[in-house]
Design a protein around this motif. Structure first.
Motif, PDB file in Angstrom:
ATOM      1  N   TYR A 173       3.515  22.725  19.543  1.00  0.00           N
ATOM      2  CA  TYR A 173       4.151  23.042  20.826  1.00  0.00           C
ATOM      3  C   TYR A 173       5.549  23.583  20.564  1.00  0.00           C
ATOM      4  CZ  TYR A 173       0.370  20.373  22.932  1.00  0.00           C
ATOM      5  OH  TYR A 173      -0.876  19.928  23.314  1.00  0.00           O
TER       6      TYR A 173
ATOM      7  N   ASP B  63      -4.785  16.041  23.984  1.00  0.00           N
ATOM      8  CA  ASP B  63      -3.340  16.258  23.975  1.00  0.00           C
ATOM      9  C   ASP B  63      -2.752  16.124  25.377  1.00  0.00           C
ATOM     10  OD1 ASP B  63      -2.978  16.563  21.294  1.00  0.00           O
ATOM     11  OD2 ASP B  63      -2.376  18.669  21.362  1.00  0.00           O
ATOM     12  N   GLU B  64      -3.465  16.605  26.383  1.00  0.00           N
ATOM     13  CA  GLU B  64      -2.966  16.547  27.758  1.00  0.00           C
ATOM     14  C   GLU B  64      -2.940  15.106  28.276  1.00  0.00           C
ATOM     15  OE1 GLU B  64      -1.715  19.029  29.468  1.00  0.00           O
ATOM     16  OE2 GLU B  64      -2.133  20.524  27.931  1.00  0.00           O
TER      17      GLU B  64
ATOM     18  N   LYS C 293       1.878  25.280  24.556  1.00  0.00           N
ATOM     19  CA  LYS C 293       0.913  24.984  23.501  1.00  0.00           C
ATOM     20  C   LYS C 293       0.753  26.178  22.572  1.00  0.00           C
ATOM     21  CE  LYS C 293      -3.611  25.053  23.912  1.00  0.00           C
ATOM     22  NZ  LYS C 293      -5.012  24.803  24.273  1.00  0.00           N
TER      23      LYS C 293
ATOM     24  N   ARG D 281       0.967  16.524  24.202  1.00  0.00           N
ATOM     25  CA  ARG D 281       1.953  17.385  24.865  1.00  0.00           C
ATOM     26  C   ARG D 281       3.239  16.644  25.225  1.00  0.00           C
ATOM     27  NH1 ARG D 281       2.345  22.158  27.576  1.00  0.00           N
ATOM     28  NH2 ARG D 281       0.134  22.682  27.382  1.00  0.00           N
TER      29      ARG D 281
END
Length: 715
Positions: A593, A545-546, A598, A584
């Motif tokens: 989110y 996700d990052e 998160k 994200r």
């Protein structure tokens, strides 16, 4: 005959000891220097004419601490304890001299160097000096009296702030803390130190005694009453547990040394410190962190410096073009401007450029607010960035860094534009994370000037820079990139060109394995927790996700194209991407989110990963083994294939770029710790169960057969 000290005497019988290692550019407190200091202190103690003593550095820095190689020579904790006690004994003699003693400090005064000064009655520092006890960063605690003298001098809480973090303080800050007695201009250091050498003061370490603390009753109560100290200790232990998650024993030993030692007489406190120091010196964690110290020291040596010096002298690139003002381009431009490098920032999208400039302004404003730069410097830093809509003015740049989307055609087009205006020594660097540099340079007029400079996100925080070179890249061009990276304050590794280079390749196998485990039936939390419990800062699903799901899938596709069935990726990832999830950056990924924060895992992911998927429990140890061992395997393969130029580089890249646990030293140091044969057998077992991606490399089998290690000189 003295080798490490030059002895001088003034007309009023003040002795000056100028301290410096004759065979090194910096002074370290190795065993020969300490032995010589011991003899000099004995002579001074017997000399009735001496009225005072000044110890001053003979080199740029006062002292950079004890010689870590001396510590590594001890085979047992008992030998290490005896070594610490000997150093303490020498400093105890210095402390007991019957006349004023002054440490005159300029430049860096670290570790054992600072402990030496704590045994003096007075400490005079300069405006350019830096003081610290950085032993905690090597998995150690100060072993020359630092955990005992510092709390008695400046108070427990301020001392812990230095001991537990290894943070560096300026000369002015040292005076404010009570660590130093005066801060002067470097040209006045010796004169003022000589003045202090005629002053006597109570040699008891009581700068924060009850009288001075009466002006600060809460602090006095916290540090000079048993109940107050117990409360402070409890809070300190909770903070250490939160920050270290139990992976690092040194901070806990530091608390033991400080709080238990504070209750004792100095002599008994020093004995406790030596005991705890010796125990830490033989832990896996300390040996791993010392290994990283040696690795980073070795990596600072620029192997391409001669080629660059022959062409440019010692000149560092002064003007850099950055193409692309997205997240990465903005970060690169910000760090360059922070180091006072002129930046030409090009992007046809005005809104993107505006966001980049806003991001840079916020970065510098935060530094100004924290006092790390002067308020007027904010405008100066921002003035280093010159935005534009194209590369029109890039012809004067020393280096151009392309930081656009991972599209080969686009990157080749930008390279052609830059080359059409370039001077003969301009270096073109791509910030690609996976595309081979050779493909980017395939249509280049000057492929010898093309290389990769792979930064890590966020550029302002991540320390690693991976420089990628092709068979055609000129050594002088690598030197340009290396010097620029050093100017930016980056930890640098140089690797050979290949799909994914080193870091992206190892990370791709790591994340692909986690995705397979997810598809097989494990839950998101179980996978992430297994790897954070192992020591990674974030789990692999969170990392996807990052990084960005679209970026991650693009990389995995590139790796599949390059390595075929050696890398296996789950088909369900396509459904995740097609659902519009980017992670994200668009607030929609494997996790939910809200307001940029998160939340919990998105349960709908499980259906996307496969309609027939059913929950299947896999022990945390098995999850960690699969992800970690596939990571280790690719690291060894990269070393075997010559992509990594040294084993040190493999560990530096993994720890500083990919989050491999520092207390394990990196994947190759971890293999040495486990034993090559044990790693080989585990890989064979995993290969039988899961396939070719776990097949052990020939290089590992070579170490098994020969009984050798990746780092044979380390214990």
């Amino acid at each position: 005959m003295t080798q490490y000290f030059t002895v001088e005497s003034t007309s009023d019988h003040i002795r000056i000891l100028r301290m410096g290692s004759p065979d090194k550019p910096v002074t370290v407190l190795g065993e020969p220097l300490l032995r010589e200091l011991n003899d000099l202190v004995d002579e001074l103690s017997d000399d009735k004419e001496v009225q005072g003593l000044v110890i001053i550095g003979a080199k740029k820095d006062f002292a950079l601490g004890a010689d870590i190689n001396d510590i590594s020579q001890f085979d047992t904790p008992e030998e290490t304890r005896d070594g610490a006690l000997k150093m303490q004994g020498i400093l105890n003699k210095l402390e007991k001299l019957p006349f004023p003693t002054v440490a005159a400090i300029d430049g860096q005064c670290l570790g054992g160097g600072l402990e030496l000064t704590l045994a003096c009655q007075w400490r005079i520092v300069t405006e350019t000096s830096t003081l610290a006890l950085p032993e905690i960063q090597l998995g150690l605690i100060p072993g020359g009296g630092g955990t005992q003298r510092l709390p008695r001098l400046i108070g427990i809480q301020d001392a812990l702030d230095l001991i537990l973090t290894g943070k560096r303080v300026s000369g002015k800050k040292a005076v404010k803390l009570g660590l130093a007695d005066a801060c002067v201009h470097p040209t006045q250091l010796e004169r003022v130190a000589l003045q202090y050498a005629t002053k006597n003061k109570d040699k008891k370490l009581m700068a924060l005694n009850a009288k001075s603390l009466s002006k600060d009753l809460p602090r006095w109560a916290a540090e000079h009453t048993p109940i107050g100290r117990a409360f402070v200790e409890k809070k300190a232990r909770e903070m250490v547990e939160d920050n270290t998650k139990g992976f690092y024993p040194a901070p806990f030993k530091a608390l033991d040394a400080v709080f238990d030692g504070f209750e004792k007489k100095l002599e008994k406190g020093l004995e406790l410190e030596a005991k705890l120091f010796s125990e830490l010196a033989h832990t896996r964690e300390s040996k791993s962190l010392v290994h990283l110290f040696h690795a980073t020291t070795a990596a600072k040596r620029n192997a391409y410096a001669d080629a660059g010096k022959a062409k440019f002298g010692d000149k560092v690139p002064e003007q850099v073009g950055v193409v692309g003002s997205g997240f990465m381009g903005a970060g690169i431009a910000t760090v360059l401007a922070d180091k006072n490098v002129r930046v030409l920032l090009s992007d046809p999208n005005k809104d993107s450029t505006k966001r980049a400039l806003t991001s840079a302004y916020k970065f510098f404003a935060k530094k100004a607010k924290r006092g790390r730069i002067k308020p007027f410097e904010l405008s100066q830093k921002m003035a280093h960035i010159s935005p534009g809509l194209n590369t029109q003015g890039f012809g004067s740049a020393d280096v151009v860094i392309e930081a656009v989307f991972e599209d080969l055609g686009l990157k080749q087009e930008i390279l052609a534009q830059v080359e059409s205006r370039a001077h003969e020594s301009l270096v073109f660097a791509s910030n690609t994370s996976a595309l081979p540099i050779g493909k980017i340079a395939a249509k280049s007029k000057h492929p010898e000037r093309v290389l990769g400079m792979h930064f890590f996100s966020p550029v302002e925080k991540m320390p690693l820079l991976e420089i990628i070179v092709t068979d055609k890249t000129a050594d002088w061009a690598v030197d340009r990139a290396f010097r620029l990276g050093q100017k930016m304050g980056k930890q640098i590794i140089v690797v050979k060109d290949s799909p994914g280079f080193y870091t992206t390749r190892a990370l791709a196998f790591f994340m692909a394995e986690a995705a397979l485990i997810l598809e097989e039936g494990s839950n998101i939390e179980e996978i992430d927790e297994a790897l954070t419990d192992f020591g990674f800062p974030v789990g692999p699903i969170t990392l996807m996700d990052e990084v960005g799901i679209d970026v991650g899938i693009h990389v995995l596709e590139s790796m599949t194209e390059a390595f075929g069935d050696r890398i296996k990726t789950p088909a369900g990832l396509d459904s995740v991407q097609q659902s519009g999830r980017l992670g994200r950056k668009n607030g929609k990924g494997f996790f939910t989110y809200e307001g940029g924060k998160k939340g919990k895992p998105d349960e709908s992911i499980y259906d996307m990963m496969g309609q027939t998927r059913q929950y299947k429990f896999l022990p945390a140890e098995d999850i960690a083994d699969r992800c970690v061992y596939v990571f280790i395997n690719e690291t060894i393969r990269c070393l075997e294939e010559g992509i990594l130029l040294s084993a040190y580089d493999g560990d530096i890249g993994a720890v500083f770029g990919l989050g491999f646990p520092p207390f394990l030293g990196g994947p190759l140091r971890y293999v040495d710790h486990l034993g090559a044969e044990n790693v080989y057998n585990t890989l064979k077992s995993l290969e039988e169960r899961y396939g070719a991606r776990f097949s052990p490399p020939a290089l590992l089998k070579k170490h098994v057969d020969a009984g050798t290690r990746f780092f044979p000189d380390e214990k």
